[in-house]
Design a protein around this motif. Structure first.
Motif, PDB file in Angstrom:
ATOM      1  N   CYS A  95      30.582  42.916  38.685  1.00 42.97           N
ATOM      2  CA  CYS A  95      31.360  43.493  39.949  1.00 42.97           C
ATOM      3  C   CYS A  95      31.960  43.330  40.813  1.00 42.97           C
ATOM      4  CB  CYS A  95      31.138  45.460  39.648  1.00 42.97           C
ATOM      5  SG  CYS A  95      29.433  45.829  40.535  1.00 42.97           S
ATOM      6  N   VAL A  98      33.161  39.524  40.824  1.00 45.80           N
ATOM      7  CA  VAL A  98      34.330  39.606  40.810  1.00 45.80           C
ATOM      8  C   VAL A  98      35.245  40.018  42.267  1.00 45.80           C
ATOM      9  CG1 VAL A  98      36.662  40.636  39.177  1.00 45.80           C
ATOM     10  CG2 VAL A  98      34.816  40.800  38.375  1.00 45.80           C
ATOM     11  N   ALA A 102      36.953  36.687  44.382  1.00 43.21           N
ATOM     12  CA  ALA A 102      38.701  35.917  44.620  1.00 43.21           C
ATOM     13  C   ALA A 102      39.277  37.086  46.089  1.00 43.21           C
ATOM     14  CB  ALA A 102      39.550  37.867  43.882  1.00 43.21           C
ATOM     15  N   ALA A 116      39.405  47.440  43.925  1.00 45.52           N
ATOM     16  CA  ALA A 116      38.204  46.327  43.810  1.00 45.52           C
ATOM     17  C   ALA A 116      36.661  46.832  44.318  1.00 45.52           C
ATOM     18  CB  ALA A 116      38.657  44.993  43.602  1.00 45.52           C
ATOM     19  N   SER A 229      32.837  45.783  35.682  1.00 49.00           N
ATOM     20  CA  SER A 229      34.133  44.220  35.661  1.00 49.00           C
ATOM     21  C   SER A 229      34.931  44.516  35.515  1.00 49.00           C
ATOM     22  CB  SER A 229      32.380  43.502  35.677  1.00 49.00           C
ATOM     23  OG  SER A 229      31.427  43.672  36.187  1.00 49.00           O
ATOM     24  N   LYS A 233      38.390  43.544  37.033  1.00 46.67           N
ATOM     25  CA  LYS A 233      39.339  42.222  36.582  1.00 46.67           C
ATOM     26  C   LYS A 233      40.610  42.975  36.658  1.00 46.67           C
ATOM     27  CE  LYS A 233      35.457  39.696  34.813  1.00 46.67           C
ATOM     28  NZ  LYS A 233      35.237  39.378  33.123  1.00 46.67           N
ATOM     29  N   VAL A 237      44.464  41.435  38.671  1.00 44.73           N
ATOM     30  CA  VAL A 237      45.246  40.991  38.586  1.00 44.73           C
ATOM     31  C   VAL A 237      46.497  40.629  39.366  1.00 44.73           C
ATOM     32  CG1 VAL A 237      47.083  40.166  37.122  1.00 44.73           C
ATOM     33  CG2 VAL A 237      45.315  41.370  35.799  1.00 44.73           C
TER      34      VAL A 237
END
Length: 240
Positions: A95, A98, A102, A116, A229, A233, A237
């Motif tokens: 998690c 991810v 990014a 997130a 996780s 995700k 997006v």
């Protein structure tokens, strides 16, 4: 990934023993990071939340202020540890991977990165922090306990901070305006701090009850990471 990552890694070596130490480290990370780094926006939101906890603890707003302060520090350590592992190239919960992977995706909105991070930290880390803090203080994470009452009493304040962030951070990483109502708004609308925190306490009770069963505990921990996780995700997006 960013040319200041080595400075962040060095800052993470400082030992933490108080909420003030946590706040100082978060402020250091905030100073080092640039607007185009998704880490900045999670760290900044978390800093706001930690400040609120510290203010309440200092003002006598908890029945067991010692527990809440210890939990705050233990909880923060899990974020800093995950970040250090990422910067070192070591294994870390999926998690967190991810989010950190990014960090430089400029198609994302600031609020996506902030939530997130909150998702990884609350839906995964918080249950473990509660259990560790309870073990250190030789108490159980019982629903309805004084400690649970203090924990729950924060929800209204923290939900308010999240709602403010959903508005203030609803721009791309570099500050550009987002398209009209769409995927970001639909994705973040249902994220609730208080619901996630209550679920984390329930998960802590489960972890506490199975702490003498290593195989089952590992499987449960793996499941927490898997769910967090997937949510991470979904929150990340890219914006069209």
């Amino acid at each position: 990934m960013f040319d200041y990552d080595a400075q962040i890694r060095a800052a993470l070596q400082v030992p933490l023993s108080s909420i003030a130490d946590v706040v100082t480290l978060m402020r250091t990370i905030d100073t080092l990071t640039t607007d185009g780094d998704g880490l900045k926006w999670f760290n900044g939101l978390y800093l706001t939340v930690t400040d609120a906890v510290g203010t309440r603890a200092a003002g006598g707003g908890f029945a067991d202020a010692g527990f809440m302060a210890a939990l705050d520090v233990e909880f923060a350590r899990l974020y800093f540890s995950a970040l250090a592992d990422f910067l070192d190239g070591s294994a870390l919960p999926g998690c967190w991977q991810v989010l950190f992977a990014a960090r430089a995706d400029r198609r994302l909105a600031r609020i996506q990165c902030a939530l997130a991070g909150m998702n990884a930290h609350i839906n995964h880390d918080l249950a473990f922090a509660i259990v560790s803090t309870c073990q250190a203080r030789d108490i159980a994470p019982d629903d309805g306990s004084v400690q649970h009452g203090d924990f729950t009493a924060l929800n209204a304040t923290l939900d308010s901070l999240i709602e403010t962030a959903k508005t203030g951070l609803d721009v791309r990483l570099l500050g550009d305006a987002l398209p009209p109502l769409g995927v970001v708004e639909n994705t973040i609308a249902g994220w609730s701090m208080s619901a996630a925190r209550q679920n984390a306490w329930s998960n802590a009770e489960i972890l506490w009850s199975i702490r003498g069963l290593p195989l089952l505990s590992d499987r449960f921990a793996h499941g927490l990471d898997g769910v967090a996780s997937v949510i991470g995700k979904a929150l990340l997006v890219p914006v069209p």
